[in-house]
Write a protein that holds these residues in place. Sequence first.
Motif, short mmCIF file in Angstrom:
data_model
loop_
_atom_site.label_atom_id
_atom_site.label_comp_id
_atom_site.label_asym_id
_atom_site.label_seq_id
_atom_site.Cartn_x
_atom_site.Cartn_y
_atom_site.Cartn_z
N ASN A 1 -5.82 -20.27 116.61
CA ASN A 1 -7.26 -20.47 116.86
C ASN A 1 -8.15 -20.18 115.65
OD1 ASN A 1 -9.37 -21.27 118.61
ND2 ASN A 1 -9.87 -19.14 119.05
N LEU A 2 -7.67 -20.41 114.44
CA LEU A 2 -8.48 -20.20 113.25
C LEU A 2 -9.29 -21.44 112.93
CD1 LEU A 2 -5.90 -18.33 110.97
CD2 LEU A 2 -7.72 -17.34 112.38
N SER A 3 -10.37 -21.26 112.20
CA SER A 3 -11.20 -22.38 111.77
C SER A 3 -11.94 -21.98 110.50
CB SER A 3 -12.20 -22.79 112.86
OG SER A 3 -13.11 -21.72 113.12
N PHE A 4 -12.44 -22.98 109.78
CA PHE A 4 -13.21 -22.68 108.58
C PHE A 4 -14.04 -23.90 108.19
CE2 PHE A 4 -10.64 -25.47 106.15
CZ PHE A 4 -11.24 -25.63 104.89
N SER A 5 -15.04 -23.66 107.38
CA SER A 5 -15.75 -24.71 106.65
C SER A 5 -16.17 -24.13 105.31
CB SER A 5 -16.97 -25.23 107.43
OG SER A 5 -17.93 -24.20 107.57
N SER A 6 -16.33 -24.99 104.32
CA SER A 6 -16.69 -24.50 102.99
C SER A 6 -17.39 -25.60 102.20
CB SER A 6 -15.43 -24.06 102.23
OG SER A 6 -15.77 -23.67 100.90
N PRO A 7 -18.43 -25.23 101.46
CA PRO A 7 -19.00 -26.18 100.50
C PRO A 7 -18.11 -26.26 99.28
CG PRO A 7 -20.11 -24.08 100.31
CD PRO A 7 -19.13 -23.92 101.44
N ILE A 8 -18.11 -27.41 98.64
CA ILE A 8 -17.40 -27.61 97.37
C ILE A 8 -18.39 -28.10 96.34
CG2 ILE A 8 -15.58 -28.86 96.15
CD1 ILE A 8 -14.36 -27.06 98.17
N TRP A 9 -18.59 -27.30 95.30
CA TRP A 9 -19.39 -27.73 94.15
C TRP A 9 -18.43 -27.96 92.99
CZ3 TRP A 9 -24.55 -28.70 94.45
CH2 TRP A 9 -25.25 -28.17 95.54
N GLU A 10 -18.42 -29.17 92.45
CA GLU A 10 -17.44 -29.52 91.42
C GLU A 10 -18.09 -30.15 90.20
OE1 GLU A 10 -13.58 -32.01 92.12
OE2 GLU A 10 -15.08 -33.34 91.19
N GLY A 11 -17.63 -29.71 89.02
CA GLY A 11 -17.95 -30.38 87.76
C GLY A 11 -16.65 -30.87 87.15
N HIS A 12 -16.62 -32.12 86.68
CA HIS A 12 -15.35 -32.68 86.23
C HIS A 12 -15.49 -33.47 84.92
CE1 HIS A 12 -17.13 -35.88 88.82
NE2 HIS A 12 -16.74 -36.66 87.82
N VAL B 1 -9.75 -33.10 84.70
CA VAL B 1 -9.74 -31.69 85.07
C VAL B 1 -11.11 -31.33 85.62
CG1 VAL B 1 -10.43 -30.94 82.76
CG2 VAL B 1 -9.18 -29.36 84.25
N ALA B 2 -11.16 -30.38 86.56
CA ALA B 2 -12.43 -30.02 87.19
C ALA B 2 -12.49 -28.51 87.41
CB ALA B 2 -12.59 -30.74 88.52
N LEU B 3 -13.69 -28.00 87.43
CA LEU B 3 -13.97 -26.63 87.84
C LEU B 3 -14.79 -26.71 89.13
CD1 LEU B 3 -13.95 -23.55 87.20
CD2 LEU B 3 -16.14 -23.91 86.04
N PHE B 4 -14.35 -25.98 90.17
CA PHE B 4 -15.08 -26.06 91.43
C PHE B 4 -15.28 -24.67 92.03
CE2 PHE B 4 -10.74 -25.97 92.93
CZ PHE B 4 -10.79 -25.36 94.18
N SER B 5 -16.28 -24.57 92.88
CA SER B 5 -16.53 -23.33 93.62
C SER B 5 -16.46 -23.62 95.11
CB SER B 5 -17.90 -22.75 93.25
OG SER B 5 -18.94 -23.57 93.74
N PHE B 6 -16.14 -22.59 95.89
CA PHE B 6 -16.05 -22.74 97.33
C PHE B 6 -16.34 -21.39 97.97
CE2 PHE B 6 -12.04 -21.12 95.95
CZ PHE B 6 -11.48 -20.41 97.01
N TYR B 7 -16.57 -21.38 99.27
CA TYR B 7 -16.72 -20.13 100.01
C TYR B 7 -16.43 -20.41 101.49
CZ TYR B 7 -18.03 -15.27 100.52
OH TYR B 7 -17.97 -13.91 100.72
N PRO B 8 -15.21 -20.05 101.97
CA PRO B 8 -14.87 -20.33 103.36
C PRO B 8 -15.65 -19.46 104.33
CG PRO B 8 -13.14 -19.05 102.29
CD PRO B 8 -14.10 -19.43 101.22
N THR B 9 -16.15 -20.07 105.38
CA THR B 9 -16.86 -19.36 106.44
C THR B 9 -16.34 -19.83 107.80
OG1 THR B 9 -18.63 -21.01 106.61
CG2 THR B 9 -18.96 -19.19 105.04
N ALA B 10 -16.57 -19.01 108.82
CA ALA B 10 -16.29 -19.39 110.20
C ALA B 10 -17.55 -19.13 111.01
CB ALA B 10 -15.11 -18.59 110.74
N LYS B 11 -17.57 -19.59 112.25
CA LYS B 11 -18.74 -19.38 113.11
C LYS B 11 -18.38 -18.49 114.28
CE LYS B 11 -21.37 -23.56 112.05
NZ LYS B 11 -22.03 -24.77 112.62
N ASP B 12 -19.31 -17.60 114.63
CA ASP B 12 -19.11 -16.77 115.81
C ASP B 12 -19.57 -17.52 117.05
OD1 ASP B 12 -21.88 -16.62 115.89
OD2 ASP B 12 -21.98 -14.57 115.13
#
Length: 286
Positions: free
Chosen positions: A91-102, A125-136
């Motif tokens: 029952n896990l879940s996630f969402s995350s934004p992806i910011w990428e420079g390539h 080649v790319a550099l990207f950022s992310f941050y996984p979150t879930a919802k209550d």
Amino acid sequence: MKKKILWFVIMISTPLCCIAQDWHVGATAGISNYSGDLSEKRVDFGYTRPMIGLFVKKDINRYLTLRAGGTFGMVAANDRTNASIALQSRNLSFSSPIWEGHLGAELNFFDIDEKGFTPYLFGGVALFSFYPTAKDSLGNKIRLRRLSTEGQGLPQYPERGNQYSLYQVSIPFGAGFKYLFTDRLTLGFEIGLRATFTDYLDDVSTTYVDQNTLLAERGQLAVDYAYRGDEPGTKGIPGTYPLDGTQRGSAKNKDWYTFTGLTIMYRLGGGSDGRRSTNFSKCFKM
């Protein structure tokens, strides 16, 4: 003397004239997808999310194009849509934004100015950022990384190391198609895969850690989001927090994300017809 001056002016102006016709700026819009521990399928199109981006390109010659740009997309997944009962029960879940420079290059199959179109392959080649979150249950976002759901950064689990970095390198590659709509406008379609070097795009990788240890170090919220199979409404077989070392994810394969979209590109500079010039006489109509 006048001829020498004219010749000198032409010589220093020629590169600027030709180069300007080889530069393009453009935008892309489409969809993003994810592949990892929460996706039973290679790509679960049920969790397709939007993607937008900007880019600049430079034609080195008829067949080689350099490219650079920035892209924003979202990725997500949820165990509830998996067919496996074991995954539904997790029952896990996630969402995350992806910011990428390539940065990268394209290999064009044809000269687009002659054919009017060309398929192409690209890589880079790319550099990207992310941050996984879930919802209550109220829809509030819970930031998962700081909870150390798999013992990252806890002294009791030194083999897990520190918290995973939210800035990572990926390898973009794929294929596309470009169509010369006008002398200056090029339309296209592109499918791009991103192989990453992290298995925590979804905050899931290895095994469960001891419930009491996690509770003492990170609090009840960490326990609640390390295992969600005991929540009301869980599909599959409701359970209790697994024993320390029970499989939670798989570190065998790293996570992936993909960007697929339409592109529009504008050619800068150019002569009367706006097309790329590759010799002296085309740059100057004399």
